[in-house]
Design a protein around this motif. Sequence first.
Motif: not given
Ligand SMILES: N[C@@H](CCC(=O)N[C@@H](CS)C(=O)NCC(=O)O)C(=O)O
Length: 218
Positions: A8-15, A32-34, A40-42, A51-56, A69-72, A113-117
Amino acid sequence: MQLYSYFRSSAAYRVRIALNLKGLEYDTVPIHLLNGGGEQFSSSYRKIHPASLVPSLTDEPKTGGRALTQSLAIIEYLDETYPEPKLLPGKPDDRAYLRGIALSIACDIHPLNNLRVLRYLKQELKIDDAAKDAWYRHWCEIGLGAVESVLASDSRAGSFCYGEAPTLADCFLVPQMVNALRLNCDLGRMPTLMRIYEKCMTLEAFVKAAPDRQPDAE
Ligand SMILES: N[C@@H](CCC(=O)N[C@@H](CS)C(=O)NCC(=O)O)C(=O)O
């Protein structure tokens, strides 16, 4: 290549879209982010992405044991390393236009609108689900409205964000549209975005990257 991803990660979806457009094979490593407070915190994943975010993404041996890291940044790496089809075509000002659309989504919409926010709003600020969804829709509609204004008025937009072939900008637009539709955002005033989104979804590269087509989909 290995893509650390969550369906469900839109950032991973871009890649995923970019990899598919370029016809590159890759293995998905699900994060699994949930579950269990979030994989992501392991400690093992933190070594990959502090930064504990996907994608990598790893691309051995080219990336020498390091994960990107960082989709862009990942998509630009793919475009430089596997140049066809080009995701950043045109002159410098055209590429700035495409990066501008991508960044409007990646910087001006997604972080709000990210999960952690959303989690912080709910758990720390005690906002209920209805207010959280209203927050999501508010920022998504403002942000996508701005992208609509750009695309509706720029002659470079065609069937896709730039002419008649998908580019970096479409890789960013489609996942945000999928999320906007899932969260019932009002897209009535965004006919250009809807038209481009529907055009993208006629291509297998976009369909195959969708959340419900991923090995970790639930
Ligand atoms: N700017 C980063 C954003 C990465 C990001 O925020 N990924 C989200 C999923 S779409 C995530 O891993 N969230 C985990 C969290 O909020 O704990 C990118 O483009 O790769």
